[in-house]
Design a protein around this motif. Structure first.
Motif, PDB file in Angstrom:
ATOM      1  N   VAL A 149       7.283 -41.720   3.014  1.00 26.18           N
ATOM      2  CA  VAL A 149       6.375 -41.734   4.182  1.00 26.18           C
ATOM      3  C   VAL A 149       4.980 -42.168   3.741  1.00 26.18           C
ATOM      4  O   VAL A 149       4.341 -43.023   4.375  1.00 26.18           O
ATOM      5  CB  VAL A 149       6.342 -40.342   4.865  1.00 26.18           C
ATOM      6  CG1 VAL A 149       5.227 -40.275   5.900  1.00 26.18           C
ATOM      7  CG2 VAL A 149       7.686 -40.037   5.504  1.00 26.18           C
ATOM      8  N   GLU A 150       4.490 -41.596   2.647  1.00 23.80           N
ATOM      9  CA  GLU A 150       3.136 -41.950   2.178  1.00 23.80           C
ATOM     10  C   GLU A 150       3.064 -43.429   1.805  1.00 23.80           C
ATOM     11  O   GLU A 150       2.059 -44.095   2.077  1.00 23.80           O
ATOM     12  CB  GLU A 150       2.738 -41.078   0.979  1.00 23.80           C
ATOM     13  CG  GLU A 150       2.451 -39.631   1.339  1.00 23.80           C
ATOM     14  CD  GLU A 150       1.584 -39.471   2.580  1.00 23.80           C
ATOM     15  OE1 GLU A 150       0.508 -40.109   2.628  1.00 23.80           O
ATOM     16  OE2 GLU A 150       1.986 -38.745   3.514  1.00 23.80           O
ATOM     17  N   LEU A 151       4.132 -43.957   1.211  1.00 23.07           N
ATOM     18  CA  LEU A 151       4.132 -45.368   0.795  1.00 23.07           C
ATOM     19  C   LEU A 151       4.166 -46.298   2.004  1.00 23.07           C
ATOM     20  O   LEU A 151       3.374 -47.249   2.096  1.00 23.07           O
ATOM     21  CB  LEU A 151       5.350 -45.610  -0.117  1.00 23.07           C
ATOM     22  CG  LEU A 151       5.400 -46.929  -0.874  1.00 23.07           C
ATOM     23  CD1 LEU A 151       4.156 -47.117  -1.742  1.00 23.07           C
ATOM     24  CD2 LEU A 151       6.659 -46.975  -1.751  1.00 23.07           C
ATOM     25  N   ILE A 152       5.028 -46.020   2.940  1.00 27.39           N
ATOM     26  CA  ILE A 152       5.187 -46.948   4.066  1.00 27.39           C
ATOM     27  C   ILE A 152       3.974 -46.894   5.006  1.00 27.39           C
ATOM     28  O   ILE A 152       3.658 -47.889   5.674  1.00 27.39           O
ATOM     29  CB  ILE A 152       6.527 -46.705   4.818  1.00 27.39           C
ATOM     30  CG1 ILE A 152       6.896 -47.996   5.571  1.00 27.39           C
ATOM     31  CG2 ILE A 152       6.482 -45.501   5.734  1.00 27.39           C
ATOM     32  CD1 ILE A 152       8.324 -48.122   5.949  1.00 27.39           C
ATOM     33  N   LYS A 153       3.273 -45.780   4.999  1.00 26.04           N
ATOM     34  CA  LYS A 153       2.060 -45.690   5.839  1.00 26.04           C
ATOM     35  C   LYS A 153       0.975 -46.667   5.388  1.00 26.04           C
ATOM     36  O   LYS A 153       0.050 -46.976   6.124  1.00 26.04           O
ATOM     37  CB  LYS A 153       1.507 -44.252   5.814  1.00 26.04           C
ATOM     38  CG  LYS A 153       2.209 -43.347   6.811  1.00 26.04           C
ATOM     39  CD  LYS A 153       1.971 -41.900   6.516  1.00 26.04           C
ATOM     40  CE  LYS A 153       0.752 -41.327   7.155  1.00 26.04           C
ATOM     41  NZ  LYS A 153       0.703 -39.855   6.988  1.00 26.04           N
ATOM     42  N   GLN A 154       1.109 -47.151   4.147  1.00 25.80           N
ATOM     43  CA  GLN A 154       0.101 -48.100   3.646  1.00 25.80           C
ATOM     44  C   GLN A 154       0.273 -49.491   4.246  1.00 25.80           C
ATOM     45  O   GLN A 154      -0.575 -50.359   4.069  1.00 25.80           O
ATOM     46  CB  GLN A 154       0.215 -48.214   2.121  1.00 25.80           C
ATOM     47  CG  GLN A 154      -0.097 -46.924   1.393  1.00 25.80           C
ATOM     48  CD  GLN A 154       0.216 -47.048  -0.101  1.00 25.80           C
ATOM     49  OE1 GLN A 154       0.280 -48.136  -0.657  1.00 25.80           O
ATOM     50  NE2 GLN A 154       0.407 -45.911  -0.744  1.00 25.80           N
ATOM     51  N   TYR A 155       1.398 -49.717   4.935  1.00 29.89           N
ATOM     52  CA  TYR A 155       1.678 -51.050   5.488  1.00 29.89           C
ATOM     53  C   TYR A 155       1.564 -51.014   7.015  1.00 29.89           C
ATOM     54  O   TYR A 155       2.378 -50.362   7.687  1.00 29.89           O
ATOM     55  CB  TYR A 155       3.088 -51.503   5.089  1.00 29.89           C
ATOM     56  CG  TYR A 155       3.226 -51.767   3.612  1.00 29.89           C
ATOM     57  CD1 TYR A 155       3.014 -53.035   3.085  1.00 29.89           C
ATOM     58  CD2 TYR A 155       3.555 -50.743   2.731  1.00 29.89           C
ATOM     59  CE1 TYR A 155       3.132 -53.283   1.727  1.00 29.89           C
ATOM     60  CE2 TYR A 155       3.674 -50.981   1.363  1.00 29.89           C
ATOM     61  CZ  TYR A 155       3.457 -52.242   0.873  1.00 29.89           C
ATOM     62  OH  TYR A 155       3.573 -52.484  -0.475  1.00 29.89           O
TER      63      TYR A 155
END
Ligand code: SF4
Length: 299
Positions: A149-155
């Motif tokens: 979740v934290e990673l995909i929120k960056q996109y």
């Protein structure tokens, strides 16, 4: 909301906006397209994930498609949206020159990758995004986690792809209320999707019943929830909206504005699960006319 592009297609005008919104306008009674607005394009059958339900039957030694020498690509219209998938599209050695070619042609390229490849190929994915070689990023969910979740929120333009019958309640518990976008795909009874259904029918139908029952609530827990046509049918999405909203949001049957191209096997079809395939032609309008005629003949 920024307008990304505007074009005339057949008897109507299309405007595309930066948040993914698309508006069609015509003075006539129906929208008749001359070429596809959206294409699903398979560029490789190579994938090391071995998902048991893979409807593409992708394998670790699967072939790559010839993606740099297709004449029809030169006939694509600016602002056509292309959803590039596989297999694992990141494994294709010509991916970057292919995307560069599309960018010059003003094709809106989106790519779909598996969650594991998304997490392990960050350097390449960031390069594709930063150099504007892709516009949208689809990530097929394997198992939701806080780290994901934290990673995909960056996109900004990332959409989580989930499958009706594979998505679990525990995934939604992790993903919900994070302002994320989710695309729900129908379960495809095609290739490995058939054999997986035979052995896991109870589990798949239990998950499908849970999603059907909880869909209205789930749509409130994401920034955007969208569906492919198969999921619309399997989940009877129409029951959740007014006739007016349905007419506004439903983008049309497969083959009327969209089509599928398999560059590995050098053929095209109305959609990825259509049995009827046609050999590639040199012009996208000729290819599209064939799939649209097939769809019209089914009505
Ligand atoms: S990641 Fe996608 S392409 Fe690869 S095996 Fe799984 S479903 Fe098939």
């Amino acid at each position: 909301m920024r307008q990304l592009g505007m074009y005339i297609n057949g008897n109507y005008k299309v405007k595309i906006f930066s948040d993914g919104t698309k508006v069609r306008e015509t003075n006539e009674n129906e929208f008749i397209a001359a070429f596809p607005e959206n294409m699903d394009v398979k560029i490789t059958n190579q994938c090391d994930m071995g998902c048991i339900f893979c409807h593409e039957d992708s394998k670790i030694d699967g072939k790559h498609g010839d993606i740099l020498n297709q004449i029809f690509i030169n006939t694509l219209h600016p602002y056509t949206e292309m959803a590039i998938g596989g297999g694992n599209p990141l494994s294709h050695p010509d991916l970057i020159p292919f995307l560069e070619k599309l960018k010059v042609k003003k094709i809106i390229a989106n790519i779909t990758v598996n969650q594991v490849h998304f997490e392990t190929s960050q350097e390449l994915i960031k390069k594709l995004v930063n150099e504007k070689l892709i516009y949208g990023l689809g990530v097929s969910l394997v198992d939701a986690s806080k780290g994901f979740v934290e990673l995909i929120k960056q996109y900004d333009n990332a959409v989580i792809h989930v499958i009706n019958g594979v998505l679990k309640p525990s995934d939604i518990e992790v993903l919900k209320d994070n302002d994320l976008k989710m695309l729900i795909l129908g379960y495809k009874h095609f290739r490995r999707g058939i054999s997986w259904y035979e052995v896991r029918q109870d589990d798949i139908t239990t998950k499908q019943e849970w999603l059907y029952k909880n869909l209205a609530e789930i749509t409130k827990q994401f920034k955007v929830v969208s569906f492919d046509n198969l999921a619309i049918e399997q989940l009877n999405v129409k029951r959740l909206m007014s006739e007016k909203d349905w007419n506004e949001f439903y983008m049309g049957d497969d083959g009327m504005y969209t089509m599928y191209v398999d560059l590995v096997n050098q053929n095209f079809a109305r959609c990825s699960v259509a049995e009827k395939r046609y050999g590639l032609l040199d012009n996208i309008e000729d290819m599209f006319n064939i799939v649209r005629d097939e769809k019209l003949a089914m009505k």
